[in-house]
Design a protein around this motif. Structure first.
Motif, short mmCIF file in Angstrom:
data_model
loop_
_atom_site.label_atom_id
_atom_site.label_comp_id
_atom_site.label_asym_id
_atom_site.label_seq_id
_atom_site.Cartn_x
_atom_site.Cartn_y
_atom_site.Cartn_z
N ARG A 141 20.83 39.64 -32.03
CA ARG A 141 20.57 39.52 -33.38
C ARG A 141 19.30 39.69 -33.88
NH1 ARG A 141 22.55 34.35 -32.38
NH2 ARG A 141 20.71 33.74 -33.32
N PRO A 142 18.78 41.01 -33.53
CA PRO A 142 17.35 41.24 -34.06
C PRO A 142 17.05 41.58 -35.32
CG PRO A 142 18.46 43.40 -33.10
CD PRO A 142 19.32 42.13 -32.99
N GLY A 143 15.98 41.12 -35.72
CA GLY A 143 15.73 41.34 -37.26
C GLY A 143 14.25 42.12 -37.20
N MET A 144 13.20 41.31 -37.06
CA MET A 144 12.02 41.78 -37.28
C MET A 144 11.46 43.12 -36.32
SD MET A 144 9.93 40.77 -34.45
CE MET A 144 8.60 39.75 -34.21
N TYR A 146 6.36 38.72 -40.34
CA TYR A 146 7.65 38.32 -41.28
C TYR A 146 7.03 37.87 -42.52
CZ TYR A 146 9.76 36.92 -36.76
OH TYR A 146 10.60 36.89 -35.65
N VAL A 148 19.84 41.98 -38.24
CA VAL A 148 19.71 40.92 -39.05
C VAL A 148 18.91 41.75 -40.49
CG1 VAL A 148 18.54 38.76 -39.77
CG2 VAL A 148 19.59 39.23 -37.58
N LYS A 199 18.66 39.99 -43.53
CA LYS A 199 18.17 38.97 -44.78
C LYS A 199 17.12 39.35 -45.40
CE LYS A 199 16.83 35.82 -41.19
NZ LYS A 199 15.97 34.61 -41.46
N TYR A 206 14.11 42.06 -44.63
CA TYR A 206 12.88 41.84 -44.34
C TYR A 206 11.95 42.40 -45.35
CZ TYR A 206 14.21 39.50 -40.05
OH TYR A 206 14.77 38.68 -39.10
N ARG A 229 17.68 22.66 -36.66
CA ARG A 229 17.62 23.21 -38.18
C ARG A 229 19.20 23.37 -38.69
NH1 ARG A 229 14.85 29.17 -39.04
NH2 ARG A 229 16.73 29.71 -38.11
N HIS A 248 20.44 29.93 -31.80
CA HIS A 248 19.11 30.47 -32.23
C HIS A 248 17.91 29.81 -31.41
CE1 HIS A 248 16.59 33.32 -34.37
NE2 HIS A 248 15.88 32.21 -35.19
N ASN A 266 17.50 36.76 -30.45
CA ASN A 266 16.80 37.50 -31.59
C ASN A 266 15.92 38.52 -31.13
OD1 ASN A 266 14.64 36.08 -30.53
ND2 ASN A 266 13.81 35.30 -32.22
N SER A 267 15.02 39.20 -32.02
CA SER A 267 14.30 40.34 -31.32
C SER A 267 13.54 40.09 -30.11
CB SER A 267 13.04 40.93 -32.52
OG SER A 267 13.74 41.20 -33.77
N LEU A 316 24.30 33.69 -42.32
CA LEU A 316 23.95 32.50 -41.48
C LEU A 316 23.58 31.19 -41.99
CD1 LEU A 316 20.87 34.94 -40.03
CD2 LEU A 316 22.77 34.14 -38.65
C1 PLP Z 1 20.09 32.58 -36.92
C2 PLP Z 1 18.81 34.01 -36.64
N1 PLP Z 1 19.10 34.88 -35.99
C3 PLP Z 1 18.47 36.11 -35.83
C4 PLP Z 1 17.19 36.22 -36.41
C5 PLP Z 1 16.57 37.39 -36.55
O1 PLP Z 1 15.23 36.97 -35.66
P1 PLP Z 1 14.07 38.20 -35.50
O2 PLP Z 1 13.92 38.46 -37.01
O3 PLP Z 1 12.91 37.14 -35.10
O4 PLP Z 1 14.46 38.92 -34.68
C6 PLP Z 1 17.05 35.13 -37.49
C7 PLP Z 1 15.72 35.32 -38.30
O5 PLP Z 1 15.30 34.28 -38.77
C8 PLP Z 1 17.87 33.93 -37.76
O6 PLP Z 1 17.46 32.88 -38.27
#
Ligand code: PLP
Length: 385
Positions: A229-232, A361, A48, A50, A54, A149, A178, A213-214, A96
């Motif tokens: 779908r990890p981001g942070m 974040y 992720v 976006k 980050y 959401r 999510h 997610n993470s 997303l």
């Molecule tokens: C739909 C969705 N998937 C994955 C993520 C990634 O989440 P994280 O950063 O907690 O890993 C987000 C982050 O907000 C999200 O909105």
């Protein structure tokens, strides 16, 4: 961007000539991606990216993740997807935010996959596929399992289950949901959402499933799906707040001392005279403020670090400056020009965020544009930083 080499390490340095130095370790981001991919196995692992990865710079981060093996990427907005497409021509890119107004044709043209968040978007994407003669068009589908959401709510899921032809014209590349509470190891909501997700999947056409997610990657209840779908955690934030951070640190932020002044009671420091000097003290003024993302809520409660020693923030954070009490720190270490660590080995973004009453974040995505940015390419197994 200039590409430079320092101490044998290739570096890319941003154009800003600000005094603060934001260092982003791309080698650590690659290592974090690989760790998360192992955690996701036997499922696959997306990334992720976006909000400009980050806040850390999409143009440097996305190619790093691609080289580390990521093939599926998620952004929030169509414009982010277009920038990403120009960086990664062969990546699978999911948006997303779904079909934001006026974006559908552009996404189809750029082979970007919207995450369809309600039946109206399903109908619009299927209609576009027919209109442009490209049926079926790829997309993800999002089912809501408790966030309330985005994503198909239960009544829309039931309508889709009753009439799967609503998906005619759509090449379903994945079904996502999510998690709301994955950062809380004790929350029963993660298991409840995973159950709801499994029930929903059983009523929908077969497609790769994506939940974690993470933090979800570290919660057994959320495991067993096809695509994480990890981001942070890619960016070094802690996905397991209940225990030590398993990720490699990514971000360092240092800003040099601008001035040091000696003060004594009954003096005060900064706007609102919110800090009352109690005894003779040495106050360092540091050129970083809330315009740079140092949240004003760390006024009189956060800490910065000089030569490995903590210096409490005293007085209010202002737009461009913050003041810290360096009384206990030897003069040569707290002199003008000496580096002050805001983020680094002594204080990560999660810690500073906590002092500010927020989350890592917000700290990362709020980092301002006035820092000089330096991208390091440390080795994947480098643990020296
Ligand atoms: C739909 C969705 N998937 C994955 C993520 C990634 O989440 P994280 O950063 O907690 O890993 C987000 C982050 O907000 C999200 O909105």
């Amino acid at each position: 961007m200039d590409v430079q080499t320092q101490a044998g390490r290739p570096m890319v340095t941003g154009a800003s000539r600000g005094v603060g130095l934001l260092t982003i370790d791309l080698g650590a981001i690659a290592a974090n991606y690989r760790l998360l991919r192992r955690q996701a196995a036997p499922g696959a692992c997306a990334a992720v990216v976006k909000a400009n990865a980050y806040g850390l710079g999409l143009d440097a981060v996305a190619p790093t993740l691609w080289r580390a093996g990521a093939r599926v990427f998620f952004v929030a907005l169509p414009d982010e997807a277009l920038v990403l497409r120009s960086l990664l021509p062969d990546a699978h890119i999911g948006v997303l935010g779904g079909l934001l107004p006026g974006s559908a044709d552009t996404l189809a043209d750029a082979a970007i996959w919207p995450v369809l968040n309600h039946l109206g978007e399903v109908a619009a994407w299927a209609g576009l596929a027919r209109r442009i003669g490209r049926s079926p068009l790829p997309a993800f589908l999002h089912v809501d399992t408790g966030m309330n959401r985005l994503g198909l709510p239960p009544d829309e899921r039931a309508r889709l289950a009753a009439d799967p032809s609503l998906l005619d014209g759509i090449d379903l590349r994945g079904i996502i949901s999510h998690l709301a509470c994955a950062d809380d190891a004790d929350s029963p909501m993660t298991a409840a959402q995973a159950r709801t997700f499994r029930d929903a999947l059983a009523t929908l056409p077969i497609a790769p499933s994506s939940l974690a997610n993470s933090s979800g990657l570290f919660r057994p209840a959320a495991s067993g799906f096809d695509l994480a779908r990890p981001g942070m955690a890619l960016y070094g934030l802690n996905p397991t707040p209940e225990r030590a951070n398993p990720m490699r640190p990514v971000v360092t932020l240092t800003v040099p001392v601008l001035q040091v002044r000696h003060v004594d009671r009954p003096m005060t420091v900064g706007y609102g005279a919110s800090y009352q000097v109690a005894q003779p003290a040495k106050i360092a003024t540091i050129p970083v403020g809330y315009a740079d993302g140092l949240l004003r809520s760390v006024s009189n409660c956060g800490v910065v670090w000089l030569a490995g020693r903590p210096a409490p923030i005293v007085g209010r954070v202002s737009m461009d400056l913050v003041t810290a009490d360096v009384t206990g720190i030897p003069g040569d270490l707290a002199a003008p020009g000496q580096p002050v660590e805001l983020l680094g080995p002594n204080q990560d973004a999660d810690t500073l965020a906590k002092a500010a009453g927020t989350i890592g974040y917000e700290m990362l995505t709020g980092l301002g544009g006035r820092f000089r940015r330096q991208y390091l390419q440390t080795a994947p197994d480098d643990t020296s930083r």
